[in-house]
Design an enzyme around this catalytic site. Structure first.
Site, mmCIF file in Angstrom:
data_model
loop_
_atom_site.group_PDB
_atom_site.id
_atom_site.type_symbol
_atom_site.label_atom_id
_atom_site.label_comp_id
_atom_site.label_asym_id
_atom_site.label_seq_id
_atom_site.Cartn_x
_atom_site.Cartn_y
_atom_site.Cartn_z
ATOM 1 N N LYS A 97 9.444 -0.377 -2.164
ATOM 2 C CA LYS A 97 8.722 -1.010 -1.076
ATOM 3 C C LYS A 97 7.720 0.005 -0.531
ATOM 4 O O LYS A 97 8.045 1.178 -0.374
ATOM 5 C CB LYS A 97 9.724 -1.409 0.025
ATOM 6 C CG LYS A 97 9.090 -1.977 1.305
ATOM 7 C CD LYS A 97 8.622 -3.404 1.067
ATOM 8 C CE LYS A 97 8.200 -4.078 2.369
ATOM 9 N NZ LYS A 97 9.376 -4.442 3.186
ATOM 10 N N SER A 135 4.072 0.299 2.316
ATOM 11 C CA SER A 135 3.160 -0.346 3.249
ATOM 12 C C SER A 135 1.927 -0.821 2.493
ATOM 13 O O SER A 135 1.476 -0.172 1.542
ATOM 14 C CB SER A 135 2.719 0.645 4.336
ATOM 15 O OG SER A 135 3.826 1.153 5.048
ATOM 16 N N THR A 143 0.868 0.261 7.553
ATOM 17 C CA THR A 143 -0.087 -0.806 7.843
ATOM 18 C C THR A 143 -0.350 -0.873 9.338
ATOM 19 O O THR A 143 -1.459 -1.206 9.772
ATOM 20 C CB THR A 143 0.465 -2.148 7.322
ATOM 21 O OG1 THR A 143 0.741 -2.017 5.912
ATOM 22 C CG2 THR A 143 -0.531 -3.275 7.524
ATOM 23 N N ALA A 144 0.646 -0.532 10.143
ATOM 24 C CA ALA A 144 0.474 -0.517 11.594
ATOM 25 C C ALA A 144 -0.637 0.438 12.003
ATOM 26 O O ALA A 144 -1.493 0.107 12.837
ATOM 27 C CB ALA A 144 1.791 -0.128 12.272
ATOM 28 N N HIS A 163 8.895 -3.847 13.028
ATOM 29 C CA HIS A 163 10.262 -4.276 12.774
ATOM 30 C C HIS A 163 10.869 -4.978 14.004
ATOM 31 O O HIS A 163 10.218 -5.799 14.648
ATOM 32 C CB HIS A 163 11.137 -3.096 12.325
ATOM 33 C CG HIS A 163 10.612 -2.363 11.137
ATOM 34 N ND1 HIS A 163 9.984 -2.981 10.081
ATOM 35 C CD2 HIS A 163 10.615 -1.032 10.830
ATOM 36 C CE1 HIS A 163 9.632 -2.089 9.181
ATOM 37 N NE2 HIS A 163 9.999 -0.894 9.605
#
Length: 281
Positions: free
Chosen positions: A57, A59, A111-112, A150
């Site tokens: 996984k 971003s 990504t934030a 999250h």
């Protein structure tokens, strides 16, 4: 003899729900054996940059930096609407107040952080810290504001924090696209046939969890011990959706839009490699 593959994903409920059956051997994974590593997504981004995981996984922001060696799978990702990062503060702030504020972010490759840069309201200092320390830091006044991800989306009011800006809503308004938060990538050197098999296994694992949610619950709960059960359920409901089975045309368009935006803001060229494992240049 089984082929051993290293697999990284986060302990967040959406990931543990998706990978529960695969990790516990409840679906037939032959001829593969998966060695799982659970870690914060920013750590997974960094491990992927080092090439230390076969499948992981990451971003969506990190995809730009990984395409030379990794390709995206179509299943297992986090894409959706109404699910983006939030900027929160202890005192009442407007987006204009962010101009010279000190803002905490959950990693440079998240990504934030990319969304914060793309939005452009914040031009002050950023402080990188683990995502689970951001809300306490904002509440303590260590930073002026924080970009939360999250479960923070559901729990920030309990710390007396206020919403300044919903970056996901901003993205959707600006682009008309769902927000691609993250995806599952696989090392290109493993080949197309293996990538296709792993893609199918992730779908099978998610389908098993959807059909047996009570069976998946202890595994999800084990890795989300500090979350209340209602928050865990909200998390799964929000981040596990039809895009988790297949990014599809809309999800692919959203990822490509974000890659172009990231390349522009970082002044980088997008590697001339197929984005997904089943595509050619």
């Amino acid at each position: 003899m089984k082929q051993i593959l290293t697999l990284g994903y986060s302990p967040c409920p959406n990931d543990t729900f998706i990978f529960f059956a695969l990790s516990r051997g409840l679906i037939d994974c032959s001829p593969f054996e998966f060695r799982v590593e659970l870690s914060d997504v920013e750590n997974l981004n960094q491990q992927a940059e080092r090439g230390s995981l076969d499948i992981t996984k990451v971003s969506s922001h990190a995809i730009l930096h990984l395409l030379d060696d990794y390709a995206l799978l179509r299943s297992g990702g986090a894409i959706g609407r109404g699910c983006g990062p939030l900027i929160v503060a202890k005192r009442p702030l407007t987006p204009k107040d962010l101009n010279d504020a000190t803002v905490a972010v959950p990693g440079t490759m998240t990504t934030a952080n990319l969304l914060l840069r793309l939005n452009g309201a914040h031009r002050g200092r950023t402080v990188v810290m683990p995502f689970d320390l951001i809300m306490p830091a904002v509440a303590a006044g260590t930073v002026d504001a924080g970009v939360i991800i999250h479960e923070g989306r559901f729990t920030y009011p309990s710390l007396g924090l206020r919403l300044v800006l919903d970056l996901g809503a901003w993205w959707e308004t600006e682009t008309g696209l769902p927000l691609p938060l993250g995806g599952i990538m696989i090392r290109r050197e493993l080949g197309r046939d293996l990538a296709g098999s792993v893609d199918s296994l992730i779908r099978a694992s998610l389908r098993y969890a959807r059909n047996h949610p009570d069976e998946a619950w202890p595994y999800v709960r084990e890795h989300a011990q500090e979350m209340e059960p209602d928050v865990i359920r909200q998390h799964i409901d929000m981040f596990v959706n039809e895009f988790s089975f297949d990014a599809g045309a809309e999800g692919e368009a959203a990822i490509r839009f974000m890659l172009n935006a990231a390349a522009k803001v970082e002044d980088l060229a997008i590697p001339k490699k197929p984005l997904f494992w089943d595509q050619s240049i």
